[in-house]
Design an enzyme around this catalytic site. Sequence first.
Site, mmCIF file in Angstrom:
data_model
loop_
_atom_site.group_PDB
_atom_site.id
_atom_site.type_symbol
_atom_site.label_atom_id
_atom_site.label_comp_id
_atom_site.label_asym_id
_atom_site.label_seq_id
_atom_site.Cartn_x
_atom_site.Cartn_y
_atom_site.Cartn_z
ATOM 1 N N THR A 10 0.830 -1.221 0.000
ATOM 2 C CA THR A 10 0.000 0.000 0.000
ATOM 3 C C THR A 10 0.857 1.262 0.000
ATOM 4 O OG1 THR A 10 -0.104 0.084 2.429
ATOM 5 C CG2 THR A 10 -1.838 -1.168 1.317
ATOM 6 N N GLU B 75 8.463 -2.055 13.208
ATOM 7 C CA GLU B 75 9.606 -1.311 12.684
ATOM 8 C C GLU B 75 10.572 -2.259 12.006
ATOM 9 O OE1 GLU B 75 13.746 0.604 13.172
ATOM 10 O OE2 GLU B 75 12.981 -1.378 13.666
ATOM 11 N N GLU C 163 2.913 3.834 8.283
ATOM 12 C CA GLU C 163 1.474 3.795 8.011
ATOM 13 C C GLU C 163 0.754 4.916 8.769
ATOM 14 O OE1 GLU C 163 0.234 1.799 5.536
ATOM 15 O OE2 GLU C 163 2.390 1.508 5.366
ATOM 16 N N GLU D 161 1.363 8.085 7.031
ATOM 17 C CA GLU D 161 0.525 8.167 5.831
ATOM 18 C C GLU D 161 -0.920 8.494 6.208
ATOM 19 O OE1 GLU D 161 2.940 5.231 2.775
ATOM 20 O OE2 GLU D 161 1.387 4.321 4.013
ATOM 21 N N ASP E 271 14.006 4.890 19.453
ATOM 22 C CA ASP E 271 14.469 3.513 19.254
ATOM 23 C C ASP E 271 15.580 3.254 20.292
ATOM 24 O OD1 ASP E 271 14.896 1.004 18.162
ATOM 25 O OD2 ASP E 271 15.093 1.724 16.103
ATOM 26 N N SER F 143 28.287 23.945 -12.863
ATOM 27 C CA SER F 143 28.644 24.999 -11.918
ATOM 28 C C SER F 143 27.789 24.904 -10.658
ATOM 29 C CB SER F 143 28.457 26.366 -12.574
ATOM 30 O OG SER F 143 28.430 27.359 -11.574
ATOM 31 N N ASP G 219 5.270 29.780 13.146
ATOM 32 C CA ASP G 219 4.895 29.048 11.931
ATOM 33 C C ASP G 219 6.040 29.055 10.929
ATOM 34 O OD1 ASP G 219 2.463 28.385 12.959
ATOM 35 O OD2 ASP G 219 1.260 29.561 11.557
ATOM 36 N N HIS H 123 13.107 14.705 0.804
ATOM 37 C CA HIS H 123 13.902 15.773 1.430
ATOM 38 C C HIS H 123 15.119 16.033 0.554
ATOM 39 C CE1 HIS H 123 15.675 18.273 4.502
ATOM 40 N NE2 HIS H 123 14.780 17.939 5.407
#
Lengths: 739, 739
Positions: free
Chosen positions: A259, A413, A422, A425, A442, A617, A655, A678
């Site tokens: 999924t 995990e 999940e 998501e 962890d 460059s 913000d 990212h």
Amino acid sequence: MRKERRSITRVWWIVIVTALVSLGFIIGWFAKPTHSNTSNTCASSRYLREFLDEMQADQIREHLRKFTRLPHLAGTEQNLKYAEQFKKEWQEFGLDSVELVPYDVLLSYPNKSQPNYISIVDAQGNEVVKTSLAEPVPEGYEDVSNIVPPYSAFSPKGQPEGDLVYVNYGRTEDFFQLERQMGINVTGKIVIARYGKIFRGNKVKNAILAGATGIIMFSDPADYSAAGVKPYPDGWNLPGGGAQRGNVLNLNGAGDPLTPGYPAKEYTYRSSLEDGVGLPSIPVHPIGYHDAINLLKNMGGQMPPNNWKGALNISYRIGPGFTEDFKTQKVRMNIHTNNQVTRIYNVIGRIRGAVEPDRYVILGGHRDAWVFGAIDPMSGAAVLHETVRSAGRLLSKGWRPRRTIIFASWDAEEFGLLGSTEWAEDNAKLLQDRAVAYINADSAIEGMYTLRVDCTPSLHTMVYDLTKQISSPEEGEEGVSLYDSWHKRDNWTNDRDAPRISKLGSGSDFEAYFIRLGIAAGRARYTKNKKTERYSSYPVYHSVYETFELVDKFYDPSFRRLRAVAQVRGGLIFQLADSQLLPLDANQYAVSLGKYAQNIAQLAQAHPEKIKMYKVSFDSLFSAVANFTDASREFHERLENLNRGDPLQVRIMNDQLMYLERAFIDPLGLPGRPFYRHVIFAPSSHNKYSGESFPGIYDALFDIENSADPEKAWEEVKRQISIATFTVQAAAMTLTPPA
Amino acid sequence: MRKERRSITRVWWIVIVTALVSLGFIIGWFAKPTHSNTSNTCASSRYLREFLDEMQADQIREHLRKFTRLPHLAGTEQNLKYAEQFKKEWQEFGLDSVELVPYDVLLSYPNKSQPNYISIVDAQGNEVVKTSLAEPVPEGYEDVSNIVPPYSAFSPKGQPEGDLVYVNYGRTEDFFQLERQMGINVTGKIVIARYGKIFRGNKVKNAILAGATGIIMFSDPADYSAAGVKPYPDGWNLPGGGAQRGNVLNLNGAGDPLTPGYPAKEYTYRSSLEDGVGLPSIPVHPIGYHDAINLLKNMGGQMPPNNWKGALNISYRIGPGFTEDFKTQKVRMNIHTNNQVTRIYNVIGRIRGAVEPDRYVILGGHRDAWVFGAIDPMSGAAVLHETVRSAGRLLSKGWRPRRTIIFASWDAEEFGLLGSTEWAEDNAKLLQDRAVAYINADSAIEGMYTLRVDCTPSLHTMVYDLTKQISSPEEGEEGVSLYDSWHKRDNWTNDRDAPRISKLGSGSDFEAYFIRLGIAAGRARYTKNKKTERYSSYPVYHSVYETFELVDKFYDPSFRRLRAVAQVRGGLIFQLADSQLLPLDANQYAVSLGKYAQNIAQLAQAHPEKIKMYKVSFDSLFSAVANFTDASREFHERLENLNRGDPLQVRIMNDQLMYLERAFIDPLGLPGRPFYRHVIFAPSSHNKYSGESFPGIYDALFDIENSADPEKAWEEVKRQISIATFTVQAAAMTLTPPA
């Protein structure tokens, strides 16, 4: 006359009454704060001290003891029981709400009636060697059932047979060396790689790309034994019968393989296994070094280069196949592992924010373990539990954070960061709009030396400030701060005179939050001395020997190291949730971007002729970084002069700080990796564990000298520089005054 | 005794003084507003009235006159001059800032020394027919230079030659009919399609997919003439020598074809033309109906079905090729158009918000025109100009909106919405974080009948409320509101007893803001009577006959219709920018989602056996819509009880309203259309102009009966239902209390 006097008196009275009422009015007007939520910085820092002091070593020990008695693999009944226990205790600790959040994801288990193993088969088809079916069970756990034997999760079923080729660590460069220098083609062969250096899934991917029909991975003592340390239970080294479990997926952040992009709910459409993301196409199996000796000792073929030799008393010949005497023998893998859609459970607890309930600070770590998981993940889960307990105590004293805190105990995990991904998501829109930061919980310890922090640059300043308020857990360092203890042991010499902080890579649950959604993230744990201890991870990693006793006897007998980690993780969460102004530092991001731009330009400058020929460059990128640096400096100057009494002005600047990390996200993702979005930080395509800066440019430059189509390859470098430039430029814009 | 009395007096004094001061204190305390920004709703609605009344018909006429004297195609000097003039006047009107924002995008121009035309060539190679090279220039414009002749922008160069096939409107269903029922294969043929019904780029795409080597498009009087109206200049119908210019790209929201996903700045990497997005691979050319008669009159082959016949006095035979007598003649296209990276300029003006400068309300429309563009786009640009002027007047009276207003004059809309899309790409992060709504300001009039509004459901309520405050522009309707006038003419009978509001499709500059970024959006213009006027668009669309006189003489002699449109567009912007609570209605979104879910389920239920066989169910979607409906109702109930004196509580709920539209965005995009990301609204893959709800499901169901792999096709339907379910569910979550 009298009348006149009376009216004068009356006037006087009116004047006095008016004056007094007015005086009161003026006092009342100014006494009232412009906004009731003006933060009380003093109270907040007093509560921080109380919060840190509340965390107790013996409590952490107790949590760890309680949650490591039984194996609790993802998808098993025991892991659900622990989830329910977490939920119950978090409620008792005083959280506002706690819920179990289930998903139905693809997991993978060995077939109980048909064990996995590897054999050597002679010309007559007799199995002359068979690898062990399980690890020797540690003392005290002999009666425990449901210990899953070592296996490679998501290996397909299969019984490939053939000659063995030794491929060192199975890295991209190892396969290059094999093909280009040794002239060995592994097509149709079974490869054997030692564990270490890179994520095992990358080894499997490399083996598949090279044409192998199966891959065996083993723990070599060179990589899984510390010098002068005995094997467990007499020390913390890996015994010869121990082996490393682990998934062998190449998900690149997709979460549940069936999924991708959407939460694995009941109604969710699932792709077929053939269309699943990252599932390996060849059988995979892990073994310990006792078994490895039996497979490797008769290997023939070329002698290995020195850096291909491990610490076993064998030749480490490359193959293919065995020496003359054993030429007719073949290796056969016997893998019967099943993929299975299985229900998993995250535990999600919340403290509602008093002033900005729609701002989320998340502390999350996983609960599922391969077996007992006393280090991975329960050292982290125990620390998380203690953090929740301490926060609950504070709540009972009247504290309530400005922002909402979310505590998460993730499931599965070990099967690809499934529970955390999940949930990310499922809540992507809320998180994108509202999440301030994610701190990972962890494993809290992997060594006995000092603190290790990997985080986004905007958290650097807070990490330093906070660790100055925490005591060193080391004996003989009473009165020394964690900062000083850490600084002494791991100075970031080249960058600055301060403790080293590293980039985030992947391999744990922060991935979806940081690399997909662009939420400021960090992790902290206790670690080994990297300069002197050269083994990978920690020796008993993912073996049955990760017991409570391992931590209690060797890693942290006083539990003060774990307490220090709890204080770091908890302190970060506290300050992110309770400070009126978000403690995020855009200037540190600017400093890091400058460094990364230099580094990546240097990497390209290793090819001076090509750079000239293809007109490559980095000027635009440097110019964008300069703009970012100006924008962040000016932003923090404005922040200094902010009217903190105006709640909207505070919110507007907060913000900007919150959305800064989001600005580095490209919804189009990195090439071929749609869920790694990212632009500044992502794992290398060649090793999931290794965080690279400007990963798009980095990948484009990787092995570019050997590119089949150099012009196209350099065009891709230029395209990636352009994307990086745009992204940094866009991030700078988010820091300028909004109108 | 005396002493006692004196002390009693003193006590009394103290009591009185204390009481008076306390009274004053209490009054002062409560008199002071919790926050100085508590909106003054009264003042805001008074200013709205002033704003609407400020807009003047004769001012709009003057603006239109001023900016339609010369052709101002994107990328030309004249269009830059107009940009500079806009900038200058907006500054004079009093905006806080105005800037020109350039991008370097791919444009397309005819070759001045080698004109485009189509010929019929006889067996000897003689050109026996040649189409016209330009439209007859309208009276009064004879001396104007730089009128670009009719052409299809982005057509590749080429001189294909072959038999002609008539393909009706060139729709997907027309090509199906051609292939499946008439048995005609157009591979290697030149197709000729009449303009209308769908976006011309879709016709070109269909022709390419069918294997054609070129495509000619013509304006049939059946589609470009209104009954009883004379051709321009005696009426507003298209003359036989007029033709429709237009781009023939299939960008699907990508913006500049060479820089998809990123702004086309100087440093930006540009892909090669071969890798450009949406560029057609076969020559394309538009003609008027005089030329079309010459090409079509001798066509042979089958007789057309009745609905393939236009209004010309010819047979409309299908071909391929000509009748017996002309069998040896072929058609040849002669296209020499050049693609060229060219600088374009957006004009961006701003009014800084007083309270929430980081919330943006955008009014944007394009400035570039094919020739004079008196309707498209200058009727809209004149209205925009008048809106800016009126806002400036208000500023001078002391008004300043709560939020920031951005006015935009886009460039190169006609070449694929390039100016607006590049700016959206450039500012994507800021817009995603901060944009409240986007109102489009393209052509303000396309007919003389009534108002037409297409917008996102959350704007419905505001559109109705606002139009009740605006007067009908129609003669004889003095004292009648625009709402009532509109309601009478176009009642939304099946949906509700109110004026019809339609879904947004595409084809104008709101696209990137709405469909890519998920910003609430809407458009309003004056339109024809759809029930009686069956021509496409308006007859002289994209021809040289879009002159000032066309509007001044025929479409809006009093300029009151344009004034009404200005009041609608301006009023929307005003209220979005100045209301303390955002005037967005989530309940209306719920109502629309319910309707759309019913519709799409009904579409699927046309295949009852397949639905059963493949277990296709819409239950999850209906359930998600029910959840959304509950969430929106409860949200608006909470909004009723909101403490409007608490600026953070107001901001938090406004943020939920603002981000609602964003919740429908899937960063993965629709299948094969990465820049169409809105799961609820997108153009059909078969017609860019037509807005479909649940476009993923709609496209998956399209022609599914003829699918080559029905199982796979129905799996895709199920996958799309799952994505729609998740998206609606996630949107519902954004409306629940944040913690």
